[in-house]
Write a protein that holds these residues in place. Structure first.
Motif, PDB file in Angstrom:
ATOM      1  N   ASN A   5       0.823  -1.212   0.000  1.00 15.63           N
ATOM      2  CA  ASN A   5       0.000   0.000   0.000  1.00 15.63           C
ATOM      3  C   ASN A   5       0.855   1.259   0.000  1.00 15.63           C
ATOM      4  O   ASN A   5       0.551   2.224  -0.697  1.00 15.63           O
ATOM      5  N   ARG A   6       1.928   1.250   0.796  1.00 14.76           N
ATOM      6  CA  ARG A   6       2.828   2.411   0.807  1.00 14.76           C
ATOM      7  C   ARG A   6       3.497   2.597  -0.546  1.00 14.76           C
ATOM      8  O   ARG A   6       3.626   3.712  -1.029  1.00 14.76           O
ATOM      9  N   ALA A   7       3.893   1.501  -1.163  1.00 13.63           N
ATOM     10  CA  ALA A   7       4.516   1.586  -2.485  1.00 13.63           C
ATOM     11  C   ALA A   7       3.527   2.116  -3.519  1.00 13.63           C
ATOM     12  O   ALA A   7       3.876   2.946  -4.374  1.00 13.63           O
ATOM     13  N   ALA A   8       2.281   1.677  -3.451  1.00 13.37           N
ATOM     14  CA  ALA A   8       1.253   2.159  -4.383  1.00 13.37           C
ATOM     15  C   ALA A   8       0.999   3.645  -4.181  1.00 13.37           C
ATOM     16  O   ALA A   8       0.856   4.396  -5.151  1.00 13.37           O
ATOM     17  N   ASP A   9       0.942   4.084  -2.922  1.00 14.16           N
ATOM     18  CA  ASP A   9       0.742   5.509  -2.634  1.00 14.16           C
ATOM     19  C   ASP A   9       1.902   6.338  -3.185  1.00 14.16           C
ATOM     20  O   ASP A   9       1.688   7.405  -3.772  1.00 14.16           O
ATOM     21  N   ARG A  10       3.111   5.860  -2.991  1.00 14.22           N
ATOM     22  CA  ARG A  10       4.280   6.595  -3.496  1.00 14.22           C
ATOM     23  C   ARG A  10       4.277   6.637  -5.019  1.00 14.22           C
ATOM     24  O   ARG A  10       4.650   7.642  -5.618  1.00 14.22           O
ATOM     25  N   THR A  11       3.866   5.555  -5.662  1.00 15.58           N
ATOM     26  CA  THR A  11       3.794   5.524  -7.118  1.00 15.58           C
ATOM     27  C   THR A  11       2.760   6.517  -7.616  1.00 15.58           C
ATOM     28  O   THR A  11       2.997   7.238  -8.582  1.00 15.58           O
ATOM     29  N   LYS A  12       1.593   6.582  -6.948  1.00 19.26           N
ATOM     30  CA  LYS A  12       0.556   7.547  -7.315  1.00 19.26           C
ATOM     31  C   LYS A  12       1.076   8.970  -7.161  1.00 19.26           C
ATOM     32  O   LYS A  12       0.858   9.813  -8.019  1.00 19.26           O
ATOM     33  N   ASP A  13       1.763   9.213  -6.039  1.00 17.58           N
ATOM     34  CA  ASP A  13       2.310  10.543  -5.793  1.00 17.58           C
ATOM     35  C   ASP A  13       3.332  10.916  -6.863  1.00 17.58           C
ATOM     36  O   ASP A  13       3.337  12.046  -7.364  1.00 17.58           O
ATOM     37  N   ALA A  14       4.190   9.971  -7.234  1.00 15.95           N
ATOM     38  CA  ALA A  14       5.203  10.238  -8.250  1.00 15.95           C
ATOM     39  C   ALA A  14       4.556  10.495  -9.603  1.00 15.95           C
ATOM     40  O   ALA A  14       4.959  11.406 -10.331  1.00 15.95           O
ATOM     41  N   ALA A  15       3.526   9.726  -9.930  1.00 17.26           N
ATOM     42  CA  ALA A  15       2.827   9.917 -11.205  1.00 17.26           C
ATOM     43  C   ALA A  15       2.148  11.282 -11.234  1.00 17.26           C
ATOM     44  O   ALA A  15       2.180  11.976 -12.257  1.00 17.26           O
ATOM     45  N   GLU A  16       1.542  11.668 -10.143  1.00 13.58           N
ATOM     46  CA  GLU A  16       0.887  12.980 -10.068  1.00 13.58           C
ATOM     47  C   GLU A  16       1.916  14.104 -10.196  1.00 13.58           C
ATOM     48  O   GLU A  16       1.673  15.101 -10.873  1.00 13.58           O
ATOM     49  N   LEU A  17       3.075  13.927  -9.566  1.00 14.45           N
ATOM     50  CA  LEU A  17       4.137  14.926  -9.657  1.00 14.45           C
ATOM     51  C   LEU A  17       4.634  15.054 -11.092  1.00 14.45           C
ATOM     52  O   LEU A  17       4.825  16.169 -11.597  1.00 14.45           O
ATOM     53  N   VAL A  18       4.805  13.940 -11.777  1.00 20.84           N
ATOM     54  CA  VAL A  18       5.237  13.971 -13.173  1.00 20.84           C
ATOM     55  C   VAL A  18       4.190  14.676 -14.025  1.00 20.84           C
ATOM     56  O   VAL A  18       4.509  15.504 -14.876  1.00 20.84           O
ATOM     57  N   LYS A  19       2.930  14.363 -13.785  1.00 20.58           N
ATOM     58  CA  LYS A  19       1.831  14.983 -14.534  1.00 20.58           C
ATOM     59  C   LYS A  19       1.838  16.502 -14.345  1.00 20.58           C
ATOM     60  O   LYS A  19       1.682  17.258 -15.300  1.00 20.58           O
ATOM     61  N   ILE A  20       2.033  16.952 -13.126  1.00 22.72           N
ATOM     62  CA  ILE A  20       2.077  18.380 -12.833  1.00 22.72           C
ATOM     63  C   ILE A  20       3.291  19.018 -13.495  1.00 22.72           C
ATOM     64  O   ILE A  20       3.192  20.093 -14.098  1.00 22.72           O
ATOM     65  N   ASN A  21       4.454  18.348 -13.416  1.00 22.88           N
ATOM     66  CA  ASN A  21       5.663  18.899 -14.034  1.00 22.88           C
ATOM     67  C   ASN A  21       5.534  19.005 -15.549  1.00 22.88           C
ATOM     68  O   ASN A  21       6.005  19.965 -16.150  1.00 22.88           O
ATOM     69  N   VAL A  22       4.876  18.031 -16.175  1.00 24.12           N
ATOM     70  CA  VAL A  22       4.654  18.085 -17.619  1.00 24.12           C
ATOM     71  C   VAL A  22       3.725  19.248 -17.957  1.00 24.12           C
ATOM     72  O   VAL A  22       3.952  19.970 -18.938  1.00 24.12           O
ATOM     73  N   ALA A  23       2.693  19.450 -17.161  1.00 19.55           N
ATOM     74  CA  ALA A  23       1.772  20.568 -17.385  1.00 19.55           C
ATOM     75  C   ALA A  23       2.495  21.900 -17.228  1.00 19.55           C
ATOM     76  O   ALA A  23       2.295  22.826 -18.023  1.00 19.55           O
TER      77      ALA A  23
END
Length: 127
Positions: free
Chosen positions: A17-35
């Protein structure tokens, strides 16, 4: 010392669960950085358009504050033209390249390609 499968399962789920949360956070951060990068490119494009308009509008009366930058742009354009002129000329005519093309015609849309599937409509090109 007894081996407890329930405790092991619980710990494994917690780690997953912690790994999934971190992956979601990283994906969201990448999405924001691309925007952000996309918006920065848009800003740069608009500044460039403003600058090009300004230079063309006030060509003979460029203010001293930007004269150096305008001269640098003009020098770069001249260098690009010089480099373009120094490119080697390709001697092979384009018509010969088309004659050598051994592609197949798509049975659905008629596009030509040498691949197994049509690049236009995705249909199988056949044998």
């Amino acid at each position: 010392m007894a081996f407890n499968f329930d405790e092991l399962t619980r710990k494994a789920k917690d780690v997953a669960n912690r790994a999934a949360d971190r992956t979601k956070d990283a994906a969201e951060l990448v999405k924001i950085n691309v925007a952000i990068a996309g918006e920065q490119k848009e800003i740069d494009k608009n500044y460039r358009a403003i600058g090009e308009w300004f230079v063309s509008e006030y060509e003979g009366e460029i203010p001293d504050a930007v004269r150096e930058a305008v001269e640098a742009v003009s020098a770069s354009k001249a260098k690009i033209a010089e480099l373009e002129a120094s490119k080697p000329v390709k001697e092979e005519p384009a018509e010969e390249a088309e004659e050598d093309f051994a592609g197949k015609k798509c049975p659905i849309c008629g596009a030509e390609s040498d691949s197994k599937f049509c690049p236009q409509c995705g249909a199988p090109m056949g044998e």
